[in-house]
Design a protein around this motif. Structure first.
Motif, PDB file in Angstrom:
ATOM      1  N   ILE A 283     -43.825 105.236   8.648  1.00 24.21           N
ATOM      2  CA  ILE A 283     -42.841 104.210   9.008  1.00 24.21           C
ATOM      3  C   ILE A 283     -43.528 102.853   9.165  1.00 24.21           C
ATOM      4  O   ILE A 283     -43.067 101.841   8.630  1.00 24.21           O
ATOM      5  CB  ILE A 283     -42.089 104.603  10.297  1.00 24.21           C
ATOM      6  CG1 ILE A 283     -41.148 105.778   9.994  1.00 24.21           C
ATOM      7  CG2 ILE A 283     -41.334 103.410  10.884  1.00 24.21           C
ATOM      8  CD1 ILE A 283     -40.562 106.428  11.224  1.00 24.21           C
ATOM      9  N   MET A 284     -44.640 102.828   9.875  1.00 21.89           N
ATOM     10  CA  MET A 284     -45.338 101.561  10.110  1.00 21.89           C
ATOM     11  C   MET A 284     -45.851 100.950   8.814  1.00 21.89           C
ATOM     12  O   MET A 284     -45.795  99.724   8.624  1.00 21.89           O
ATOM     13  CB  MET A 284     -46.490 101.779  11.093  1.00 21.89           C
ATOM     14  CG  MET A 284     -46.032 102.084  12.494  1.00 21.89           C
ATOM     15  SD  MET A 284     -47.445 102.519  13.548  1.00 21.89           S
ATOM     16  CE  MET A 284     -46.629 102.840  15.099  1.00 21.89           C
ATOM     17  N   ALA A 285     -46.327 101.771   7.894  1.00 18.73           N
ATOM     18  CA  ALA A 285     -46.862 101.274   6.625  1.00 18.73           C
ATOM     19  C   ALA A 285     -45.764 100.710   5.726  1.00 18.73           C
ATOM     20  O   ALA A 285     -46.045  99.892   4.842  1.00 18.73           O
ATOM     21  CB  ALA A 285     -47.604 102.386   5.896  1.00 18.73           C
ATOM     22  N   ASN A 286     -44.520 101.109   5.967  1.00 24.22           N
ATOM     23  CA  ASN A 286     -43.425 100.706   5.092  1.00 24.22           C
ATOM     24  C   ASN A 286     -42.400  99.798   5.763  1.00 24.22           C
ATOM     25  O   ASN A 286     -41.300  99.621   5.243  1.00 24.22           O
ATOM     26  CB  ASN A 286     -42.734 101.947   4.520  1.00 24.22           C
ATOM     27  CG  ASN A 286     -43.626 102.664   3.541  1.00 24.22           C
ATOM     28  OD1 ASN A 286     -43.841 102.185   2.437  1.00 24.22           O
ATOM     29  ND2 ASN A 286     -44.172 103.794   3.955  1.00 24.22           N
ATOM     30  N   THR A 287     -42.753  99.253   6.914  1.00 17.91           N
ATOM     31  CA  THR A 287     -41.845  98.361   7.642  1.00 17.91           C
ATOM     32  C   THR A 287     -42.488  96.985   7.742  1.00 17.91           C
ATOM     33  O   THR A 287     -43.546  96.840   8.365  1.00 17.91           O
ATOM     34  CB  THR A 287     -41.551  98.921   9.052  1.00 17.91           C
ATOM     35  OG1 THR A 287     -41.010 100.243   8.919  1.00 17.91           O
ATOM     36  CG2 THR A 287     -40.577  98.038   9.801  1.00 17.91           C
ATOM     37  N   THR A 288     -41.842  95.989   7.134  1.00 17.99           N
ATOM     38  CA  THR A 288     -42.421  94.645   7.168  1.00 17.99           C
ATOM     39  C   THR A 288     -42.181  93.950   8.503  1.00 17.99           C
ATOM     40  O   THR A 288     -43.007  93.171   8.952  1.00 17.99           O
ATOM     41  CB  THR A 288     -41.860  93.772   6.027  1.00 17.99           C
ATOM     42  OG1 THR A 288     -40.433  93.743   6.115  1.00 17.99           O
ATOM     43  CG2 THR A 288     -42.284  94.313   4.676  1.00 17.99           C
TER      44      THR A 288
ATOM     45  N   ALA B  20     -36.403  93.461   8.813  1.00 15.48           N
ATOM     46  CA  ALA B  20     -36.465  92.569   7.655  1.00 15.48           C
ATOM     47  C   ALA B  20     -36.254  93.377   6.389  1.00 15.48           C
ATOM     48  O   ALA B  20     -36.505  94.582   6.348  1.00 15.48           O
ATOM     49  CB  ALA B  20     -37.820  91.872   7.605  1.00 15.48           C
ATOM     50  N   GLY B  21     -35.828  92.656   5.339  1.00 17.15           N
ATOM     51  CA  GLY B  21     -35.673  93.283   4.033  1.00 17.15           C
ATOM     52  C   GLY B  21     -37.034  93.570   3.418  1.00 17.15           C
ATOM     53  O   GLY B  21     -38.072  93.507   4.081  1.00 17.15           O
ATOM     54  N   GLU B  22     -37.014  93.890   2.151  1.00 20.29           N
ATOM     55  CA  GLU B  22     -38.253  94.182   1.430  1.00 20.29           C
ATOM     56  C   GLU B  22     -39.190  92.986   1.459  1.00 20.29           C
ATOM     57  O   GLU B  22     -38.765  91.851   1.671  1.00 20.29           O
ATOM     58  CB  GLU B  22     -37.939  94.558  -0.020  1.00 20.29           C
ATOM     59  CG  GLU B  22     -37.123  95.820  -0.166  1.00 20.29           C
ATOM     60  CD  GLU B  22     -37.845  97.047   0.330  1.00 20.29           C
ATOM     61  OE1 GLU B  22     -39.039  97.214   0.026  1.00 20.29           O
ATOM     62  OE2 GLU B  22     -37.209  97.851   1.049  1.00 20.29           O
ATOM     63  N   GLU B  23     -40.465  93.242   1.203  1.00 22.07           N
ATOM     64  CA  GLU B  23     -41.498  92.202   1.176  1.00 22.07           C
ATOM     65  C   GLU B  23     -41.035  91.044   0.293  1.00 22.07           C
ATOM     66  O   GLU B  23     -40.585  91.251  -0.826  1.00 22.07           O
ATOM     67  CB  GLU B  23     -42.796  92.781   0.614  1.00 22.07           C
ATOM     68  CG  GLU B  23     -44.018  91.907   0.832  1.00 22.07           C
ATOM     69  CD  GLU B  23     -44.616  92.085   2.214  1.00 22.07           C
ATOM     70  OE1 GLU B  23     -45.063  91.082   2.784  1.00 22.07           O
ATOM     71  OE2 GLU B  23     -44.637  93.214   2.706  1.00 22.07           O
ATOM     72  N   GLY B  24     -41.103  89.845   0.825  1.00 19.37           N
ATOM     73  CA  GLY B  24     -40.731  88.668   0.050  1.00 19.37           C
ATOM     74  C   GLY B  24     -39.261  88.291   0.182  1.00 19.37           C
ATOM     75  O   GLY B  24     -38.861  87.214  -0.217  1.00 19.37           O
TER      76      GLY B  24
END
Length: 149
Positions: free
Chosen positions: A63-68, A97-101
Motif C-alpha cells: 500500500i505504501m509503495a503504491n500511494t502517492t 491523490a490520483g496517480e503520479e503526476g
C-alpha cells in the motif's frame, strides 16, 4: 481520560501517521508479534482477511509503495479497555491523490475497528478492520458544495 486510553489513542495516531508518512519501520513497531495463541490480522477495505505479522506488514509495504498521498482525519473515536485488550473504533475520513503526476484528489470514509493488546513494549496493534462507507449521491453533492465554499 485514563492512562491506558491516552496511550492507546497515541499509538493509534502513530498508526495513521505511519501510513501517511509511508513509514514501514514505524508500522513494524506498532504491530504486535504473532503468538502461540494466535496471529495478528488485518482487513483492508475490499480485501480478504490477512493473517500473520509477515503477511500484514507485506500488505502495508505494498500500500505504501503504491500511494502517492494519503491523509486521515479521524472522527467518532471510541476507546474501550478490557484488561489487556482494547478496542478503538473510529471513522477514517480519507483524502488521497490520483496517480503520479495527476492533480486530482479523492475523498472517502472507512469505519475502522482497531484492537490493541498490552505487551512488554506497551500497547500494540493486534487487529485492524476497515469497512468502506458507501455514500449516496446526495451526500457526495453536499460534500462537494462544502468544498466549493
Amino acid at each position: 481520560m485514563s492512562v491506558d486510553v491516552a496511550a492507546i489513542e497515541t499509538v493509534n495516531q502513530a498508526f495513521y501517521t505511519a501510513i501517511e508518512d509511508a513509514d514501514l519501520d514505524k508500522m513494524t513497531e506498532i504491530w504486535a508479534e504473532d503468538t502461540l495463541e494466535g496471529k495478528v490480522s488485518c482487513v483492508h477495505p475490499g480485501w480478504s482477511m490477512l493473517a500473520g505479522r509477515a503477511e500484514v506488514l507485506r500488505s502495508w509495504a505494498l500500500i505504501m509503495a503504491n500511494t502517492t498521498y494519503i491523509q486521515f482525519v479521524l472522527t467518532d473515536v471510541q476507546t474501550t479497555v478490557l484488561g489487556d485488550l482494547a478496542v478503538l473504533t473510529c471513522v477514517e475520513n480519507i483524502l488521497t491523490a490520483g496517480e503520479e503526476g495527476e492533480s486530482s484528489f479523492a475523498a472517502g470514509k472507512v469505519v475502522a475497528s482497531n484492537v490493541y493488546v498490552r505487551s512488554g513494549r506497551g500497547w500494540r496493534l493486534w487487529m485492524h478492520h476497515g469497512s468502506p462507507v458507501l455514500q449516496s449521491e446526495d451526500e457526495d453533492e453536499e460534500e462537494e458544495a462544502e468544498r466549493d465554499r
